[in-house]
Enzyme design. Structure first.
Site, PDB file in Angstrom:
ATOM      1  N   MET A 185       8.019  -2.389   6.503  1.00  0.00           N
ATOM      2  CA  MET A 185       7.223  -2.008   5.393  1.00  0.00           C
ATOM      3  C   MET A 185       7.067  -1.401   5.194  1.00  0.00           C
ATOM      4  SD  MET A 185       4.739  -5.067   5.618  1.00  0.00           S
ATOM      5  CE  MET A 185       3.584  -5.146   4.674  1.00  0.00           C
ATOM      6  N   GLY A 234       4.740  -0.209   3.341  1.00  0.00           N
ATOM      7  CA  GLY A 234       3.365   0.282   2.778  1.00  0.00           C
ATOM      8  C   GLY A 234       3.679   0.558   1.029  1.00  0.00           C
ATOM      9  N   GLY A 235       4.047   0.548  -0.289  1.00  0.00           N
ATOM     10  CA  GLY A 235       4.573   0.231  -1.323  1.00  0.00           C
ATOM     11  C   GLY A 235       4.678  -1.636  -1.595  1.00  0.00           C
ATOM     12  N   ASP A 241       6.789  -2.957  -3.181  1.00  0.00           N
ATOM     13  CA  ASP A 241       8.524  -4.207  -3.230  1.00  0.00           C
ATOM     14  C   ASP A 241       7.694  -4.626  -1.924  1.00  0.00           C
ATOM     15  OD1 ASP A 241       9.043  -2.871  -5.742  1.00  0.00           O
ATOM     16  OD2 ASP A 241      10.534  -2.162  -5.095  1.00  0.00           O
ATOM     17  N   CYS A 295      21.397   6.120   7.692  1.00  0.00           N
ATOM     18  CA  CYS A 295      19.951   5.491   8.040  1.00  0.00           C
ATOM     19  C   CYS A 295      20.270   4.012   8.488  1.00  0.00           C
ATOM     20  CB  CYS A 295      18.640   5.456   7.429  1.00  0.00           C
ATOM     21  SG  CYS A 295      17.365   5.099   7.853  1.00  0.00           S
ATOM     22  N   CYS A 325      13.123  10.567   2.261  1.00  0.00           N
ATOM     23  CA  CYS A 325      12.272  10.491   2.475  1.00  0.00           C
ATOM     24  C   CYS A 325      11.806  11.379   3.809  1.00  0.00           C
ATOM     25  CB  CYS A 325      12.224   8.608   3.074  1.00  0.00           C
ATOM     26  SG  CYS A 325      13.006   9.166   4.999  1.00  0.00           S
TER      27      CYS A 325
END
EC number: 2.8.1.13
Length: 345
Positions: A7, A9-10, A12, A92, A191
């Site tokens: 997750m 936190g957005g 989607d 990543c 990010c």
């Protein structure tokens, strides 16, 4: 069946939590703490906790900052110092999200790992492969080219067959509180970058360092503000004396703090060498679609795998191909594999 959902936190990934729960999965939400932007973490972890509480799912934070710095952040910085243009998301994904993230999921007894990536999993001749999302404008399959098969076999992409515009509308209708979640203003897809990648590089080296611009014949024809400001194909930010036609960066020389520029015709290349990260030998000798950067149009190429390298002979010229970017092979909409570009000419 138990699934670990990464997750962010957005909206989607929050909607993914709803979809998976409604499909009967036992969902464990995991937030990966990857960088040192603590204010950003605080906001998005709070969002995840709110979503988890609403959906009655477990949630936890996995701190991977040390591993991320070594494997992704430091590589990002060193690549620019070497005159390359790195792709941190493609690094990543196999190491952090579907590497250490999957490892954590298995430790928790999960059968699958899910994310909000816009991509699909398709089975071809009994083998599961990454495939393009239905919403091609949001497709992220390019960044997933280096995932190991053991990860692909356990992935669920709940959003892969959906359209982004429909997701937001439906998510807010089903879960109105998502509209109240805090957001963190950012201008980059990377990010850990707040404004520009240059700001990151300035923390580690002298970036603003005027140097010489040369043409393809080696003649000094202008000046630039420091080689790390440039990527292959860039046409602004440097001066060429007495010229009114567009010039593009075609080579970067870190040792001498010089860049080489030329016309668009001089920028054309038709052969690429890449360090193989995930392309099986079975595809040696074939002609496939290749992408040389995220938003590039696929081009046909003849593939030759020799040792640890992929050699792609393009059937038409490409422009602005940079060392450090990913060469990704597709067959129709399925990802076959790829590598990191080391040479283009």
């Amino acid at each position: 069946m138990k699934v670990a959902l990464l997750m962010s936190g957005g909206v989607d990934s929050s909607y993914c939590a709803h979809l998976l729960s409604s499909q009967g999965y036992e969902v464990i939400g995991i937030y990966l703490k990857l960088h040192d932007k603590n204010k950003k973490h605080d906001i998005y972890i709070a969002n995840c906790e709110q979503v988890a509480a609403h959906l009655h799912i477990d949630f936890q934070v996995l701190d991977l900052r040390e591993e991320f710095k070594k494997s992704v952040y430091d590589t990002f910085v060193s690549s620019y110092k070497e005159g390359k243009t790195p792709n941190p998301c493609a690094i990543c994904n196999p190491l952090m999200k579907f590497g250490l993230g999957l490892q954590k999921a298995l430790e928790l007894g999960c059968d699958y790992i899910a994310t909000g990536h816009y991509a699909q999993i398709k089975e071809v001749n009994g083998i599961k492969r990454i495939a393009k999302a239905v919403d091609e404008s949001k497709d992220q399959s390019y960044f997933l080219y280096a995932l190991p098969q053991e990860a692909i076999d356990r992935i669920i992409f709940p959003l892969g067959a959906l359209l982004k515009e429909d997701i937001k509308k439906t998510a807010l209708e089903l879960l109105p509180f998502l509209g109240t979640l805090q957001t963190y203003k950012e201008s980059q897809e990377i990010c850990f970058v707040e404004q520009s990648y240059i700001d990151i590089l300035k923390l580690h080296d002298k970036v603003d360092n005027e140097g010489v611009v040369r043409n393809s014949n080696g003649k000094a024809i202008g000046t630039h503000k420091g080689y790390m400001h440039y990527t292959i194909g860039k046409r602004k930010g440097f001066s060429v004396f007495g010229s009114h036609e567009p010039h593009y960066v075609k080579a970067i020389n870190p040792q001498n703090n010089e860049i080489v520029v030329g016309t668009k015709e001089e920028l054309a290349i038709d052969s690429i060498k890449a360090l193989n990260k995930s392309l099986p030998q079975a595809f040696n000798g074939g002609i496939y679609d290749v992408k040389v950067r995220y938003r590039s149009t696929p081009l046909k190429a003849q593939i030759d795998i020799q040792g640890e390298f992929i050699y792609a002979k393009l059937l038409e010229s490409a422009y602005g191909v940079a060392q450090g970017q990913a060469l990704v092979l597709y067959q129709e909409d399925c990802v076959l594999g790829g590598g990191v570009i080391t040479q283009a000419q």
